[in-house]
Design an enzyme around this catalytic site. Structure first.
Site, PDB file in Angstrom:
ATOM      1  N   HIS A  75     -30.587 -22.603  24.941  1.00 54.14           N
ATOM      2  CA  HIS A  75     -29.566 -23.451  24.330  1.00 54.14           C
ATOM      3  C   HIS A  75     -29.443 -23.129  22.847  1.00 54.14           C
ATOM      4  CE1 HIS A  75     -29.874 -26.944  27.426  1.00 54.14           C
ATOM      5  NE2 HIS A  75     -28.852 -26.165  27.692  1.00 54.14           N
ATOM      6  N   HIS A  83     -37.814 -22.118  23.772  1.00 50.79           N
ATOM      7  CA  HIS A  83     -38.008 -22.349  25.200  1.00 50.79           C
ATOM      8  C   HIS A  83     -36.820 -21.788  25.959  1.00 50.79           C
ATOM      9  CE1 HIS A  83     -35.745 -25.783  23.615  1.00 50.79           C
ATOM     10  NE2 HIS A  83     -35.214 -25.914  24.822  1.00 50.79           N
TER      11      HIS A  83
END
Ligand code: DD3
Length: 328
Positions: free
Chosen positions: A259, A268
């Protein structure tokens, strides 16, 4: 409990206790700390302040309230009906006829307690940010150049106390250690793979895992350079392999992405089932890991220089910074 805007919801929260002691399904317990809902659980003393958001279609409700003077957010969501429990559901439930008309009839089916669970997430104590996150807000797209990142975004995120304590707890095995599906302990290219808590782990069709890197110096996509290619390739290959082994899902059925902006500034990678339209998997926020790898192979400083477009909520402090700088 004080009377509130929504007395029936309050009652539902208060009376949600485990009533089904003999038919306990241990594989259904999702509380990583092993706690069960009991009279001293955070929801039993919960006083509703207001409803932040609710959706009849999504069958969920986001509630702001207080637990012993602390702000809390409680998220309740009905679980999907599972194919594997259908025979039991139909056999051991009570049907109440509502209406009959020609070939049509509707019923209320009362499922046994263990097939009628409500997924409950509690954030307590909740910050103003946690509470705001669930209010519906108008969304705007921002185009951030490399310069904008260094002049506006980086100072903004550095000044915010975005806590990644929960991430460190996972990496240090202080929380969710039993939920880890795979770990590569290498300090440079290693990561931990575990279910995102949005996923109840019941059905592989809605698989949602996150790979959290051991390195603590990479905030987001913006920090990535060709130096990180071994890390990214390692996450892709070992993540894909583990998911195939554990869940039988091949790489061709996986959406693997980062993201930007992330919801927490510790690198992550998201692994979601292609058959599940995960929130945040749209083009305005998701960057496919394979594309990220190729972009870095073509240009070591791609994410340092390129403009990146992302959505921000109207009440986001970062959006206000962009406005003040005349970028919107
Ligand atoms: C979060 C993004 C963050 C509220 C909510 C969620 N997966 C997590 C703590 C532990 C986790 C996650 C922040 C926070 Cl509802 C504020 O998500 C988590 N553990 N996404 C897992 N496995």
């Amino acid at each position: 409990m004080a009377e509130s805007e929504n007395g029936s919801a309050a009652k539902r929260l208060k009376t949600h206790e485990t009533g089904d002691t003999e038919q306990k399904h241990t594989d259904n317990e999702q509380h990583s700390d092993g706690d069960e809902i009991s009279s001293d659980s955070p929801v039993s003393g919960f006083e509703i302040t207001r409803i932040l958001r609710e959706s009849a279609r999504e069958k969920n409700i986001f509630v702001h309230g207080k637990v012993k003077d602390q702000d809390a957010v409680v998220i309740l969501e009905k679980s999907p009906i599972r194919q594997d429990t259908l025979p039991e559901l139909l056999k051991s439930s009570t049907l109440k006829l509502e209406m009959r008309n020609d070939v049509y009839s509707t019923y209320k089916l009362q499922a046994p307690a263990h097939l009628n669970e409500i997924k409950t997430t509690v954030v307590c104590p909740a910050t103003e940010k946690h509470i705001k996150k669930y209010l519906r807000q108008e969304i705007f797209l921002v185009e951030e150049s490399g310069e904008d990142y260094r002049q506006l975004t980086l100072p903004y995120i550095s000044g915010q106390s975005f806590s990644v304590q929960w991430v460190h707890n996972i990496l240090d095995k202080k929380a969710e250690a039993d939920r880890i599906i795979f770990e590569d302990p290498d300090p440079n290219t290693g990561f931990v793979l575990l279910p995102d808590f949005k996923w109840d782990q019941k059905q592989p069709e809605d698989l949602y895992l996150i790979a959290i890197v051991h390195r603590r110096d990479i905030k987001s996509l913006r920090d990535l350079t060709s130096e990180h290619l071994p890390l990214l390739k390692n996450i892709r290959s070992k993540g894909e392999y583990t998911i195939k082994q554990q869940y039988g899902i091949p790489p061709s059925k996986l959406r693997i992405y980062l993201h930007y902006q992330p919801s927490y500034y510790h690198l992550h990678v998201h692994f979601t089932s292609l058959d599940y339209e995960a929130p945040g998997c749209g083009v305005e926020r998701a960057h496919l890991l394979s594309d990220v790898i190729q972009n870095l192979q073509a240009d070591a400083r791609y994410y340092h220089n390129r403009s990146l477009t992302f959505p921000l909520r109207a009440d986001d402090g970062l959006l206000i910074r962009f406005k003040e700088a005349g970028k919107l």
